[in-house]
Design a protein around this motif. Structure first.
Motif, mmCIF file in Angstrom:
data_model
loop_
_atom_site.group_PDB
_atom_site.id
_atom_site.type_symbol
_atom_site.label_atom_id
_atom_site.label_comp_id
_atom_site.label_asym_id
_atom_site.label_seq_id
_atom_site.Cartn_x
_atom_site.Cartn_y
_atom_site.Cartn_z
ATOM 1 N N UNK D 23 0.796 -1.224 0.000
ATOM 2 C CA UNK D 23 0.000 0.000 0.000
ATOM 3 C C UNK D 23 0.836 1.287 0.000
ATOM 4 N N UNK D 40 8.265 2.346 5.877
ATOM 5 C CA UNK D 40 7.304 2.720 4.833
ATOM 6 C C UNK D 40 7.196 4.230 4.756
ATOM 7 N N UNK D 42 4.678 7.301 3.611
ATOM 8 C CA UNK D 42 3.283 7.625 3.289
ATOM 9 C C UNK D 42 3.180 9.095 2.933
ATOM 10 N N UNK F 36 -1.339 -10.017 5.622
ATOM 11 C CA UNK F 36 -0.177 -10.653 6.250
ATOM 12 C C UNK F 36 -0.124 -10.256 7.713
ATOM 13 N N UNK F 66 0.389 -2.109 11.710
ATOM 14 C CA UNK F 66 1.409 -1.119 11.376
ATOM 15 C C UNK F 66 0.683 0.027 10.676
ATOM 16 N N UNK F 67 1.147 1.267 10.930
ATOM 17 C CA UNK F 67 0.392 2.412 10.390
ATOM 18 C C UNK F 67 0.117 2.314 8.888
ATOM 19 N N UNK F 68 1.070 1.822 8.126
ATOM 20 C CA UNK F 68 0.818 1.785 6.686
ATOM 21 C C UNK F 68 0.558 0.369 6.179
ATOM 22 N N UNK F 69 -0.008 -0.451 7.049
ATOM 23 C CA UNK F 69 -0.518 -1.739 6.575
ATOM 24 C C UNK F 69 -1.800 -1.527 5.777
ATOM 25 N N UNK F 70 -2.379 -0.350 5.908
ATOM 26 C CA UNK F 70 -3.692 -0.068 5.303
ATOM 27 C C UNK F 70 -3.562 0.801 4.045
ATOM 28 N N UNK F 71 -4.647 0.907 3.286
ATOM 29 C CA UNK F 71 -4.610 1.641 2.009
ATOM 30 C C UNK F 71 -4.106 3.061 2.196
ATOM 31 N N UNK F 73 -2.701 5.755 5.316
ATOM 32 C CA UNK F 73 -2.053 5.589 6.624
ATOM 33 C C UNK F 73 -3.047 5.761 7.770
ATOM 34 N N UNK F 119 1.089 -6.683 9.155
ATOM 35 C CA UNK F 119 2.085 -6.015 8.306
ATOM 36 C C UNK F 119 1.410 -5.451 7.055
ATOM 37 N N UNK F 120 0.384 -6.139 6.587
ATOM 38 C CA UNK F 120 -0.325 -5.705 5.379
ATOM 39 C C UNK F 120 -1.774 -6.170 5.503
ATOM 40 N N UNK F 121 -2.701 -5.262 5.250
ATOM 41 C CA UNK F 121 -4.108 -5.565 5.496
ATOM 42 C C UNK F 121 -4.893 -5.583 4.199
#
Lengths: 238, 238, 238, 238, 238, 238
Positions: D23, D40, D42, F36, F66-71, F73, F119-121
């Protein structure tokens, strides 16, 4: 006999230093015996959200004790993450006392914050804070007048405060820590220069008190506040 | 030319007052020009949980700025409910600097907390805090020795700190606020009385700096710290 | 004329329900007109750390307002993550008032917590809380006596509280919200069954007040508290 | 001999994976031996309040350790309700290091946040975070350039970081946990691709260090950073 | 046999009082046996930031337990400074349940907050909160319709909730605390007046449960909710 | 047609890596398509206060993204100073699910904490967390058995979880983010290896759902969980 050998109606030595620090619009160190409080006034050209758009100003206060201003170290409120109930009670009291003699319309939409920080504590810090903060507020108002940002002095009168209490059965003025920790009744009185009452906060620490005792304490408080207002005038060269 | 008209290697006037407040085991007001920091040492007869049962003591520090110690008012950390990253960084630095010259075994299972509160800020508060806190710690150790609670002085050496930086292309000693806010590189150096380095924290504010510049800054810092240690000795009557 | 058409010295209708909820050792719903406060007493067989090992008990209070006990919704303190200064001031006041008539040694090493939760607010909630909490505390003490855990009643006297104020120039008893929001001086008075003063908290909201006005207000408060103590006795079937 | 059998001037094996997660505008997993940090970047089309309306962007960093990235579990900061002083110190360092090589005007009024989360810790996490975050920031800038939102690359140079220290009397490069926990002096050095110093943070853990030792450590750090910049270039296919 | 002597499919006595307090646009006290929850609806003419400018309203809920609503005192969340996970889970559930039957467009850009405060707890507080809050929400919607602020009733259907569980091997309806603390499986079911399922939350407390048991529990829940909806209608005089 | 082109009853590709990090007693990276989650198990030789002295262990879970596991932040919870209601709800669910298959007496007085960090959503993170955490817990139990600290395997069965929902009118298995954000009904099902239900959490996002739809969803969930348990066995080499 009082631990400090003072007469029942005797204040502790009062010392006042204006311009104690250099950045604030008002900065006063007030000492009542071993109690020392630094009071600064900070002017800000806006008011809190709940006051906006009404053409009036706001006066507020914050209070803090340096961790080792006390006999044994008191935990730092910033480290604990919150202000104690006592701290909040005191800063609300100081703010109310000062607003009671301030014309908020004359101030315009600006806020003056009085920071009262205790450098050394020996009883009566909230009263010293009020008496000293009035001076800092006065200096900040003078600063606003001098710079032409306001045209009318928002301060309508002096305000000062003193504690009184019954110690070993005797009403006494201006309690120090040794008395405060052992007194039966404890009262904080806030009064204007014209001797109008602004706050009376009396608490029975042991036995309840009578109306007669209350009156004796208020008499004592009045003599003390008259003296404190004289000290304020002296500090201003009036 | 420096805003304060000082020579590049000239410290600001240093003033030190011991026993500035009455309750703490050590209480020192240190002034570096217009920067004024009150440093108190508080002895407690126990150590934090992570140190218990090891027969060793602990030295720690806390740091705070009075809200109007600064040019414009800074929000009170106790009211915000947390200490800023800057505050935490500084108090960790002060604690490390003092522990570097303290024999924690000689201290026994007790903790000394150094509270460094800035009454007036004009740059260099963390360095002044270290230099002043060492004196407060020294007084607290003397107090413990005098009262027979310890038999060996836990302080092995002096420690002091100074900031250095490159201002308008010139390496200068002991930056005040006007310089600090406009310098290219800013470095805080902590050094012992025997000229051993304890901390070197250099930051490029604008352009990166070279090894040559780093060395010039360290030379300046060393001369400054030698002077500051002399001031500490003078204050102790040595 | 008062908005409620009451005489200056007339209390609002007082209603008291004991055993309002079933789990607490004391549970009292007190109503002063439209103000309704639920006061529960909870006994715990230990005291807070600062009181341990002294063979004495502790009485403390907590205060809260349901979010929509007020005219417009007040944010929930649990959601905001902290109690306001007003809340802390009130719960400290309630605790002091109750401790003033409690023999903490007779209580033994146990704590009684008085939770005062406002279901509906129309002025005077802190005073209603004190008057109601005394009844809940009394029921909890009776419960301890009945179960044989203590042998001596720790409650030495009644305690009750009422607000008084100057509304449109007239001293009035037991202010409701409409009066409270518009009065010149506001005072909360806490008194024992034997008419001893426990707390006097007077505040000038607008103009300062005189000693004469203070005395008129205290006279009114005394008549109100005498009535409230009679209501407490009635509720106990005495 | 080093616990890892490395030569004093030998880095741990460096592995870099770009686009590690899907992402973020930049997402880099950097490994320095057993230390693994996910960095990462952002992009957000606004800047924090204190930067608004100045036509310039902002680069900031946050740092965290997964609870079991460490030998024994470290409490989760989100559960504790606050970030430790160490965490704040590190994220401030990472942000400063990246801003030192970023042209904030070329970025326009947007913010890039670098999240550096430690999946596995074996010493040197803050340095790995800086080296990896630079790559993530570079990818985010490339993304902005590719999409036409900016026309000039805001990154002026590489930046990388490494720790150096004196372990059993020998200056060594890139300390792992076994060394870090037992070293006498510990220094983190941040340097640009052109070998300009950005940050030097040296701390005596035991004995103070000398100017000579400082210079040896800086020499080592420089060789390490030159290698790390080469790894960055390799990862970018340069 | 159930501790309360009820039949497996028997609800506790249901009592509903509307207009329980005077300030809220809807105020309902619901009792399910000894469980008592006060549900108030507060209308506000704005929506939270994430909903602004979309012409739609929002319905949300908050939940709290008075400290001594429980068998032993539960610490006050406002004093602890945070809401527990359980509290947040419940208030999210209540909000979702009510939004499931609300036409947010018909509501316009306004928010209705349902405060569900438990005065006395004996199991099933979250279900009682949903059933009671629907009534408070209905009264608030009627209030908006009556005052002409909306023209279409936003409530599309009833919604009510009940707990079911397997107690000593037998599926039972509407668990009280004695059953809840000892049951094998516990399920909360939220259903509309038209018997559509809104939430099904089943948890095995001991042994896992089978599809057959799940179906028996859902059958029981449906009979209970049909009765609860009848109680809602009765309370509304329908 | 599903956005991912999957059949209604088709899981996303499942990938499981054990020993993903090196310090934890169990460390599993589980991937369900693009989701993940890193699940680590940490053993501690003590239990929380409320469990002490009962000879039984405890299993608990914490969850974070994690803050940027999402589309876009998501703010870091550690920086905000609190965990969201969603986070708390999920970690409570994961803990309950694992305790449902753990013999806490066989574990002895020790606690195992499962940290589930996303880690990744891409939808279904709580279900992936449960399925992966069971594996980490299993590895930690094996570690305790191998080292002789326990003699009986505390894990009585597998546990796994999957989401099901109604997407465009069709019941589908294992929703990804694109489906989750647009489905009418969403249900998370936790089931043991022996197909016993542990948790059923179904929510109508739009229209209420019927008993028939609930049954279709539970059928789908069961086929998914049978597959996931097979993946767990495969990962363990069974």
């Amino acid at each position: 006999m009082r631990p400090s050998q003072r007469q029942p109606s005797q204040l502790r030595p009062v010392r006042i230093a204006r311009s104690f620090t250099c950045h604030a619009e008002g900065s006063v160190l007030i000492e009542m015996g071993a109690t020392r409080v630094l009071c600064t006034a900070s002017v800000e050209d806006s008011v809190p959200p709940f006051m906006r758009g009404r053409g009036r100003g706001w006066v507020t206060a914050e209070y803090g004790m340096l961790p080792r201003s006390t006999h044994t170290r008191t935990g730092r409120e910033a480290a604990k993450g919150k202000q104690s109930g006592r701290t909040q009670e005191i800063q609300r009291l100081v703010g109310r006392a000062l607003r009671a003699v301030t014309d908020l319309e004359a101030l315009g939409e600006r806020q003056i914050t009085l920071d009262c920080d205790v450098l050394q504590a020996d009883g009566g810090t909230r009263c010293a804070a009020i008496t000293g903060a009035w001076l800092a507020l006065n200096d900040a108002c003078a600063h606003l007048l001098d710079s032409g940002r306001i045209t009318l002095n928002p301060l309508r009168d002096h305000v000062a405060a003193v504690s009184v209490g019954i110690y070993r059965g005797v009403p006494v003025l201006d309690l120090d820590y040794a008395e405060d920790a052992n007194c039966e009744t404890d009262m904080n009185v806030v009064m204007t220069g014209k001797r109008g009452l602004v706050e009376v906060q009396g608490t029975a620490e042991g036995e309840p008190f009578s109306r007669g005792e209350l009156n004796q304490l208020l008499d004592l408080a009045e003599t003390g506040i008259v003296e404190l207002v004289a000290h304020q005038k002296l500090a201003l060269g009036l």
